[in-house]
Every structure is written in C-alpha cells, then in structure tokens.
Design a protein around this motif. Structure first.
Motif, short mmCIF file in Angstrom:
data_model
loop_
_atom_site.label_atom_id
_atom_site.label_comp_id
_atom_site.label_asym_id
_atom_site.label_seq_id
_atom_site.Cartn_x
_atom_site.Cartn_y
_atom_site.Cartn_z
N GLU A 11 29.74 33.21 45.90
CA GLU A 11 31.15 33.31 45.53
C GLU A 11 31.94 32.81 46.72
OE1 GLU A 11 33.22 36.98 43.52
OE2 GLU A 11 33.21 37.28 45.67
N HIS A 105 26.63 32.10 39.56
CA HIS A 105 27.74 33.02 39.75
C HIS A 105 28.97 32.39 39.11
CE1 HIS A 105 31.20 34.86 41.62
NE2 HIS A 105 30.46 35.86 42.01
N ASP A 139 29.11 35.49 36.67
CA ASP A 139 29.95 36.60 37.15
C ASP A 139 31.37 36.35 36.62
OD1 ASP A 139 29.94 38.52 40.02
OD2 ASP A 139 31.86 37.91 39.15
N HIS A 141 34.08 36.83 38.02
CA HIS A 141 34.94 36.30 39.10
C HIS A 141 34.55 34.85 39.37
CE1 HIS A 141 34.89 40.76 39.84
NE2 HIS A 141 36.15 40.48 39.59
N HIS A 163 30.07 45.52 38.80
CA HIS A 163 29.12 44.80 37.95
C HIS A 163 27.83 45.59 37.73
CE1 HIS A 163 31.94 41.70 38.53
NE2 HIS A 163 31.48 41.22 39.66
ZN LIG Z 1 32.25 39.49 40.65
#
Ligand SMILES: [Zn+2]
Length: 489
Positions: A11, A105, A139, A141, A163
């Motif tokens: 991320e 991700h 994910d 995000h 999560h």
């Molecule tokens: Zn996240």
C-alpha cells in the motif's frame, strides 16, 4: 483444471518519505513458488485458500511468487519490475492454464507506474488470452482503475475495516472462480464511481449497517454473486483515487449496474458521517490527564505506519512533556539510529539522547532528553490476533515519568503486548500513546478506561479537501460539494 496463483502487494502512501525497494518486500514477505507458509497474510489468502480448493477438486494449483511489503512510500522501479517479471515468467512456464487467481492489494504506486496493478493485470491478460479466467482479491484501500476492470473478470474486496475477513473473501473469490470454471455461472462485474473519498471504519455506524446490508443482499438475491466497496486510499496521489462500488452478477449486467449505482449513491448520501470523531493533541492530553481512571489510550491515529507513515512523530509526546504528564508510556516511536545508540550504551546507562521526528515535516520536533536505558530487546515482537508482529531491535527509555519505546521495524501498535515485551505493564500506566488508526482498538479497548482518537500534526494527508494533490482528480467530494448533481441526495 490448471490454476495459477501468486501475490504482489503493498500500500503506497505517495506522501510518505519511506521508499520501498526489493529489501522492503524481502523483509516483510517474500515467498518463492511453494514456499508460502500455511497461514495466510493479509494479501496472500488466495494462495492458501487455493491449496484447499485444489486439493478438494483434484485440480493442479501452480504457485508463483508471493511478495508483500509493509505500507510505505513510493516503490522502487526496479523492485516492482523485477517482482512483476518474475511472476509473469512463472505464469508463462505454467501455460496452459484455465484460470489465474491473484492476491493483490491495489494501492501500489511505483516509480514510473501510477497503476502497477493495472499494468500487471494487463500483462497477465496478454499472456493467457481473453478466454482464461482472471480474478483477484483486493484491499478496499485501493484504486479501482479502468485498466484493472478491463483486464480482470472480477474482483472481490475485503468488506471489513479492520480487515478481519480477508480469508472469508478469498473463499468468496475461489467459490465464484470454481462455479465459473465448472460452467454453472457467468460472472459479470459492474462498477459505480461514487466520486468521493472518505474513511469507512466498519467497527462503527453507519458503515457497519451498510456492510451487513451487502451481505444480506448477497445471501438472498440469486442473481448477485458478490458486492464490494472500494473505499479508496486518500494517501495515494493517483488520477483514479476514490470510492467505487462493485456488483458481480450472474450474467445480468443491467441489474448489476443498477445495484452498484444505488449502493454507491447511498454511500455518497452519507458522506462525512463515517469517520470516528477526532480531537487534537492539546484536547487529548488535557482529557487524559484529567481522567480519574487509567489507562487512557491516546491513538496518534494518523501517524500510523500501517498507512505508510514513518511512525516517528513526537507531537503528542511533546504536548505530554510540555504539560508535565507522568506515568505515561509511548509505544512506539520509530528511530533506528537512536536504538543503535541505546544498544551501544547498554541497559542501565544514562545518556543524552535525541530521538523522533526525523523523517518528515509536520511530525513535531526531535526530543532531546537525558534518558535512562531501561531495557533493550534485539528482536521485539507483539501479538497481532493469532500471529505476531515484529518491531525490534527496540529500546525502552525512561525520563521525567515517561517511558518511550523506540523501535527499528516500522509497525503499527496492534496490541498491549508491545509494552509488556519491553518490561512495561500497560495496565499500570495512566496514559498510553499508540500509533494506529483503528487496528489497535480490538486489543487495547480490553484494557483501556477510555480511548481517545487524536489527530496530531500532519504526518498523513487525512483531510482530502486541503491535501496538495498533484495527480488525483479534483472533481470528487470533498474537493467539490456535489459531483453527482441532482441525482444525489
Ligand atoms: Zn486496507
């Protein structure tokens, strides 16, 4: 059936000063084919769940590399390209395959690549061709770009923040993949752009009820295979940053588009109501010092290494020192150099030490203090649910009624065991300061008399209305008031 699986994930907070090279992946998780451990990590559950599915079905699962770097700043170009090409070479060697199931991700940004997952998925599609199933777990995000949607058949996204459901969603991903490969369903993905960016904790309302509703629709509407919300990642300065809704239906795209749109507009109508109330460091310290009962946990919520920041901000600690607070423990402040100095001085030594606030503007000033080195741990770790998170080498220093844990491995404060690992009894302290946005809450709420969410300094771009984005679009809420016009409430 022959299925290829792999994972490539991190991320990227493009505002973070902590860049990531190949070592960043190797230090967090780097598992060559077949070497992934039996327990899944956040973005690699498609591999471990895939092993179970393949065993049950008698299918062949060909494992590629799994790589994950803890959240930080920009990914080094050679690091991304070398990991990408390693997995693509493994895929070419595995051909022919019937499907590709990936753990991503979705918020990576690499030097020269604003959309690495879009680049990766497009290359995978080019290798396998149009007829082969391609899907991934994401994910929330993350950035759901048009390129990714065009390349993949479908995505399944974690529903919960924190999560807690990454294995459940990997099971959803595989269930849809199996039903598709066995000819029972035809998944079609519909996406709606909510044209907003926000933070959506599911541990509180209104997002709790929204996620419950998604699961009810999934369970009761036979046309609906999966519903997801991409929350977006406001610290990723990329053109397609923002919240999106995804509906995967069994061959009814008009219904899927209508559902994604209805859900997306419902989220938009509740804009600005999702986040936990935040107070500044002056309010947080005053409230904590005045509290009759401890420990009061102050979450330095935006200096969260789990969101890619350095985790070395001293704004809250500076306020505690200025107010003369005592019986305080701070866990943690990232400062590998200070830890090295403490290690050289040794346990029991008293030294003049400068620590913290070295990595980025908006994080306070380095603290200068005459400190006692209470304890040194060469490989400190804390509990994180069923597993452990490493944060050492680490030093426990003490000065003026304040204990501080300095760490070398950047990690957010998940669990009170981070204090006990360094010889501090967290239940005996009046004030505990932790670095975490929301993941800390599950474990710390068990011992806390009170929890305060504190927004201190500017370590993280937490207010998109004023963040100096250069690449992200500006035609979304809260940069503008209502991008949907009359169709939105
Ligand atoms: Zn996240």
């Amino acid at each position: 059936m022959r299925i290829f699986t792999a994972a490539l994930a991190t991320e990227t907070n493009t505002f973070s000063p902590i860049c990531i090279d190949r070592r960043g992946f190797e230090e967090s998780l780097y598992a060559p084919p077949g070497m992934h451990p039996a327990t899944p990590t956040l973005c690699t559950a498609p591999i471990t769940v895939g092993r179970k599915v393949a065993a049950e079905k008698g299918w062949t699962l060909i494992e590629g590399t799994a790589a994950w770097a803890d959240p930080a700043g920009l990914v080094n170009r050679q690091a991304y390209e070398s990991l990408r090409d390693e997995i693509l070479d493994q895929l070419r060697s595995a051909l022919p395959v019937d499907g590709v199931v990936l753990g991503l991700h979705g918020a990576m940004v690499a030097d020269g690549y604003e959309d690495p997952e879009g680049d990766f998925l497009t290359r995978v599609r080019d290798i396998v061709g149009p007829g082969v199933l391609l899907c991934a777990e994401l994910d929330p995000h993350s950035h759901l770009t048009a390129k990714r949607v065009a390349a993949a058949d479908f995505f399944v996204v974690f529903k919960e923040f924190p999560h807690t459901d990454f294995v459940d969603r990997a099971e959803d991903l595989w269930r849809i993949a199996v039903d598709t490969l066995e000819g029972r369903i035809t998944p079609v993905m519909s996406v709606f752009d909510c044209r907003m960016i926000d933070v959506f904790p599911t541990s509180r309302e209104p997002m709790r009820s929204f996620v419950d509703k998604l699961m009810t629709v999934e369970a009761t509407d036979p046309d609906v295979l999966s519903l997801s919300v991409i929350h977006g990642f406001m610290a990723g300065d990329v053109p397609e940053m923002g919240a999106k809704t995804i509906a995967i239906t069994n061959g009814v795209p008009e219904k899927g588009a209508r559902l994604a749109r209805e859900l997306g507009l419902e989220l938009f109508a509740r804009r600005g109501t999702f986040r936990s109330p935040e107070i500044d460091e002056k309010q947080a310290v005053a409230l904590a010092m005045a509290a009759s009962k401890g420990p009061v946990v102050i979450a330095d919520m935006w200096d969260n290494p789990g969101g890619g920041t350095a985790g070395d901000a001293t704004v809250v600690l500076g306020e505690l020192i200025a107010r003369g607070a005592t019986n305080v423990a701070v866990g943690t402040i990232w400062d590998p150099v200070a830890v090295q100095i403490c290690m050289a001085a040794g346990e029991g030594a008293e030294i003049a030490l400068r620590f913290g606030a070295k990595s980025a503007p908006g994080t306070g000033n380095p603290i200068d203090a005459r400190v006692k080195i209470v304890r040194l741990v060469p490989a400190a770790e804390m509990r994180f649910g069923e597993s452990f998170a490493v944060f050492g080498p680490a030093a426990h220093i003490h000065f003026d009624g304040i204990d501080v844990i300095l760490n070398t491995v950047r990690v957010q404060s998940y669990d009170p065991s981070l204090f006990t690992a360094m010889g501090i009894d967290p239940t005996a302290r009046h004030i505990l300061v932790v670095k975490s946005t929301n993941h800390f809450y599950a474990a710390f709420s068990q011992i806390a008399a009170e929890v305060l969410y504190c927004s201190a300094g500017t370590p993280y771009p937490s207010n998109p209305a004023v963040t100096p984005y250069r690449r992200a679009r500006r035609d979304i809420w809260p940069m503008i008031d209502n991008p949907h016009g009359s169709e939105a409430a």
